[in-house]
Each structure stands twice: as structure tokens, then as C-alpha cells.
Motif scaffolding. Sequence first.
Motif, mmCIF file in Angstrom:
data_model
loop_
_atom_site.group_PDB
_atom_site.id
_atom_site.type_symbol
_atom_site.label_atom_id
_atom_site.label_comp_id
_atom_site.label_asym_id
_atom_site.label_seq_id
_atom_site.Cartn_x
_atom_site.Cartn_y
_atom_site.Cartn_z
ATOM 1 N N GLY A 17 22.120 8.527 -22.685
ATOM 2 C CA GLY A 17 20.897 8.554 -22.216
ATOM 3 C C GLY A 17 20.222 7.617 -21.594
ATOM 4 N N SER A 18 18.974 8.681 -20.855
ATOM 5 C CA SER A 18 18.198 7.400 -20.286
ATOM 6 C C SER A 18 16.945 7.795 -19.977
ATOM 7 N N ILE B 296 20.639 10.588 -14.216
ATOM 8 C CA ILE B 296 22.155 9.433 -14.938
ATOM 9 C C ILE B 296 22.728 10.222 -16.358
ATOM 10 N N VAL C 190 25.812 5.257 -10.773
ATOM 11 C CA VAL C 190 25.865 6.171 -12.271
ATOM 12 C C VAL C 190 26.399 5.279 -12.762
ATOM 13 N N ASP D 278 27.823 2.159 -11.777
ATOM 14 C CA ASP D 278 27.061 1.011 -12.279
ATOM 15 C C ASP D 278 26.774 1.104 -13.729
ATOM 16 N N PHE D 279 25.793 1.370 -14.089
ATOM 17 C CA PHE D 279 25.184 2.115 -15.209
ATOM 18 C C PHE D 279 26.429 2.714 -16.435
ATOM 19 N N GLY E 50 27.796 -0.964 -17.116
ATOM 20 C CA GLY E 50 27.189 -2.169 -18.148
ATOM 21 C C GLY E 50 26.822 -1.774 -19.154
ATOM 22 N N GLN E 51 26.876 -0.277 -19.510
ATOM 23 C CA GLN E 51 26.742 -0.032 -21.028
ATOM 24 C C GLN E 51 28.617 0.527 -21.579
ATOM 25 N N PHE F 49 29.838 -2.540 -21.605
ATOM 26 C CA PHE F 49 30.221 -4.054 -21.609
ATOM 27 C C PHE F 49 29.123 -4.371 -23.030
ATOM 28 N N LYS F 50 28.212 -3.165 -22.450
ATOM 29 C CA LYS F 50 27.268 -3.125 -23.708
ATOM 30 C C LYS F 50 27.973 -3.233 -25.101
ATOM 31 N N VAL G 60 29.952 -5.282 -26.468
ATOM 32 C CA VAL G 60 29.261 -6.985 -26.698
ATOM 33 C C VAL G 60 29.287 -6.550 -28.453
#
Lengths: 346, 346
Positions: B41-42, B47, B132, B134-135, B138-139, B141-142, B145
Amino acid sequence: MGVVLPLQDRPSDPEASLDALVGLVAGGMERVNAMILSRTGSDVTMIPEVANHLISSGGKRLRPILTLATASLAGYDLAKGREADGDVKLAASVEFMHTATLLHDDVVDESDMRRGKVAARIKWGNEASVLVGDFLLGQAFKMMVEVGSLRALDILSSAASVIAEGEVMQLTAARSTETTEDEYLAVIRAKTAELFAAACEVGPVIAERPKAEIAACRSYGMNLGIAFQLVDDALDYGGTSADLGKNVGDDFREGKITLPVVLSFRRGSDEERAFWRRTLERQEIEEPRDLDAAIAIMRRHRALEDTIERARHYGAMAKDALALFPASPMKQALLEAVDFCIARAR
Amino acid sequence: MGVVLPLQDRPSDPEASLDALVGLVAGGMERVNAMILSRTGSDVTMIPEVANHLISSGGKRLRPILTLATASLAGYDLAKGREADGDVKLAASVEFMHTATLLHDDVVDESDMRRGKVAARIKWGNEASVLVGDFLLGQAFKMMVEVGSLRALDILSSAASVIAEGEVMQLTAARSTETTEDEYLAVIRAKTAELFAAACEVGPVIAERPKAEIAACRSYGMNLGIAFQLVDDALDYGGTSADLGKNVGDDFREGKITLPVVLSFRRGSDEERAFWRRTLERQEIEEPRDLDAAIAIMRRHRALEDTIERARHYGAMAKDALALFPASPMKQALLEAVDFCIARAR
């Protein structure tokens, strides 16, 4: 007991330079550079070739400098000892994230030049730019994991998503000349300022400082990042190729809507608006005539001056954010860095 | 006390399917799918559009299934309770990493089709595919974490680097028809099998199982991944377009050196070697004649059959890796999954 005289923060210096900041973190930056070199190593020779083409091409390394500086401002060395290298690894990670973004941006923008050199995608192809960028992102996360701070990992991985989101925003919503200043600010907050903010936030995080100091450093980075991008936007219409390390008018040729355009479009005549639609939206550009015309329109509406004025506003906010830290050479150097970023526009 | 009769592992089934495995993780996969949907979602509408184009196009989701299955095999639910969602978040992360790789691969390979649909880069442009991707990284890795396991983070971030390294290897060293089988194996270990290995390794890691079990699951994933890729390589010259969800001969048209080519080149005549150099290295291809000729040469040298034979070898190693786990429905389902991956080639 003696009398403690508080050091006064000096007023902002129009001839500001980065020298003080660079000097204060020089030792740490040597370790960052060694770390960068060792982590771009790979048996696949194209990887260090492409990575070093960009990394060694003399960016100012402002972002990793900020990570070291905010960690030091927050007393990381004192808290963790001289041997601790969390700040160095996070600084190198931040530079890798930035380099990966540049490599991917070149593919997205179809740029020919980057930092005054031929773009990697021209020399090695789009494939290499995409994949070496991915490799550097992976290496960045590996280094962060080694530092072992889940909070720093959360900040930087969130930043990775937000940056990509900002770039997509710029591709889509922000392609129109009708873009408002607020919409434009949302784009540069995400695509540029978020990494500055994250770079500054992780410093006090690994020093385990209280919430207020962490928020202060984040705010410093965010506002500095916005000011930095606005000055870049103005320079793209006002600097010279040699100063910029890129072609003047790149943003214009790529149809990028930046603040000088947003202001000129709003303030302009119907005829001028037709000019912006033709050149930026329909990409029907005749050089060098149209670039000269664009700059003339901007000067007529004081769009470049006012873009710098806006940058000053965010710069002031960046400086105010650091108010809760006691005066120190590092604080002073961080304040001067703001003036330096804005003074680039002269 | 009753007598405990150990369940025997059944011998491998030539009509093997994924059904047992899919059935055993069905509950978890519902949560994974919900997680995937919520994390794509964004507010930037492009995206979710691009991400869902690919994610909803019906891949088998083999990699996240493997994460859930190995976590369950290692007793994650029992150790952490039914509400724990570390396995679900890591499974979704693995799928995001895979999807990001596919998006970036399409740009690298200049593909027109992906999973039987028009490739995202054709529909939305290279820019969107890069960003997208790359997005999603990132998500991914989030989410990792959030799970909070530094060891799982280390495994998956290392995998991200290794995958990119493997892709660059394929672009450079592995572009020549002189590529050896060993060199080719190094490429597919990195670009394909590493993610299978990581997907399987993080399961027992978050269940905090001993080293031997973690290594066993990693080895299962690594060998299954190699087998999977070898079968794919053979299918690219032997399947039909409808079965594959991509064009037959894609690898040939892109000049990719895969094992069927490596074997054919080594076993071939001078004339055949000249054919491979012209078509794959110099990319002088006349269709459909040259693709038919390539397949004919492969059949003459039993290159496709032997590629499948090699896949069987790695499949056997994958199965053996699980020997230290006691018999259970989940273990049996994981063993059948190996047979299924190889049986695709029929």
C-alpha cells in the motif's frame, strides 16, 4: 567553583564553508572511506569498477559526514569508547544507499552525466547500474546489521522505502506543470531530505540519547535536506557546467518540475504557461533557445531568488532544531554547514 | 506405554505435486498474502498498481511457502505460540525480495513478458520497474526489522548482495560460450539458489534451533534452488509458451548461457560451436529457424535430458539434507516438493 561562561553560537557566516565540519570528522571519515573500499570488493570485477567510478568521483560525502557529526555531537565516542565503529559503519551504509540511489536514478532519468563524469549507465549499461545499485543496497544492510541497533535499522530501511516512493511520486503525480508548491515539497522531502534526516537521526540513536535529542537531529537533517535540494534546483538553472559537475538545464531537458518552475508557472502569463506546457510536459524543446527563454522567465518572476529564499527558511529551521544542544565546536560546524549549503547558490 | 511406530519416509513419487505442502501452510499463507497486500500500500498509486500486477499474477509463491514450512518443521509455532508472526513477516519479505529481483531483471534482460503477462517495464516503463523494486526491497527490510532477529536480518541482507553479484556475474563472465559447468553453477547458486537457501534458513533461525538443523534447512534450500533453476533452463528450450508463462526460447534470444548450452557447446562439432557463437555471443539470430536448430543440437547431444539429470542430483542432495529431522507430514511434503520441482520438466 569557577564561573562557567557559556560559549555563544556565532551568527551565520555568509562566507561559510564545510571546512570546520570536515576537519572535525576527518579521522572518522578515513575509517569510513576504508570501510567503503573494503565493502565494494567482489570477485565479480565489474562491481568494484562501477561502484568506485561513482564513489571515487569526489562527491562531498555530506551524508556520511552528517552521521559521524551527529553521533559525535551526541557523545557516541564518549559513551561507547574510541574503538566502537557503529558510527563508521552506519555512515558507510548511508553513503552506499545514496550511491545506489544515484545509480538507479541515472537509469530512471536516462542521464548521460553524473558528478562531472560519464554516467555509469552509459559506460557499463543500464543493467550494471541497476544491479550494482542492488549490490550496494545489500551491502549497506549487511553493515547496518553488524552495528546491531534495530532502531537504526528501522530508520534506514524505512528511509529506503520512502526514497523510492518519492522518486515514483516525481515520475507520476509531479509530472504536471500544475504541481503545487506543497506537492513539490512532499516529493523532495521523500526523495532527498529523508536520507539526510535518517543520516542525522541514527547518530544519537546509537549513542542511546533521549528522544528529544534524536528528534532534534532528525529535524536538523530533514530541513537541511530540503534546503539542499532547493538550492540544487536553483543551480540547475543558474550555475555553470563546471561548477555543477552536471549539465546546466538537465532538469529542464528531463521535464522535471522543480520549485523555480512551480513559482514561474503560477506567476506567469498565459503565454508563459503555454511555454512550460510545451517544453516540460510535451518535451518539445529547441536548444539552446528554449533553455535561455526558461531562465529569462524565471528571472522575470524572481523564481530563482525566491527558491533560494525558501531554502533559507528551511535552513533557519535546521539551525533552530539544534538549539537544545550546548554550544560546542561540533554544533558550530553543523550550523555553518547549513550556511554553506545555501551559499552554494551565489 | 504403547509402542511407537516410526513413520517411514515414502519413496519419491513421480506424480509428485505441491498440494501437500500448500495444504499444510495454507493458514500461514493467508496471513502472508494479507501482509503482502498491506505492505504494498502507498498513497503513490503507481506503487500498488505495479507491485500487484506482478504479485497477483499467480506465481506459486514457492519461496515464502518454504519459509513457513521450515519454520513449522523447526517447531516455530510450538516455541513462540500461535500469535507469533515472525514466520509470516519473513515469508512476505522473501516474496518482496523475489518480486524486486523480477522487476529489476526485466529491465536488465529487456523482457517483454513475465509470468504470462506483459512485463511491468513495458506497461509502466523501466523507471517504474526500478523504483517499485527499490520500494519493495525497503519494505522487505522494514518487515525483517520488525521480526527483530539480527541473525535472520544478516542472512537475508547477505542474500540480497549475493543475488545481485550473481546477476552481474551472468552479465559479464558468464556471457561467453566457453563458460564451464562450474562457472555456470556459481552463477545460479548466487542468483537463484541463494534466496531459496535463505528462505529455508531463516525458518529454524527464528525458532532458535541448533546449528545442525539450521545448516540442514539451508542446504535443502540451496540444492532445491539449483535443481529448480536447472529445470527452468531445460524448460526454456523444451516447454510450450502456455505452460511456461513466458516465451519459449527467451534465454536463447537474450543470449543467456545456460547449462543446456554449456553441455551442447562442449559436446558439439566445430560447426555447432560456430552456430552458438553466432547466435548467443554475436546475437545474429534468424527466427524461427535458429531456435529450432538450437533445440535440435541439444537433443542430438542429450543436453536437455542431462540437464534434468543434474537437477535430479541436486534434488537428491536436498532430500538427504532433511534426514536429521524425524518423519512428519511437513517433512514428507518438503521431500515431495523436490520431486515436484523436477517433475515440471516432463
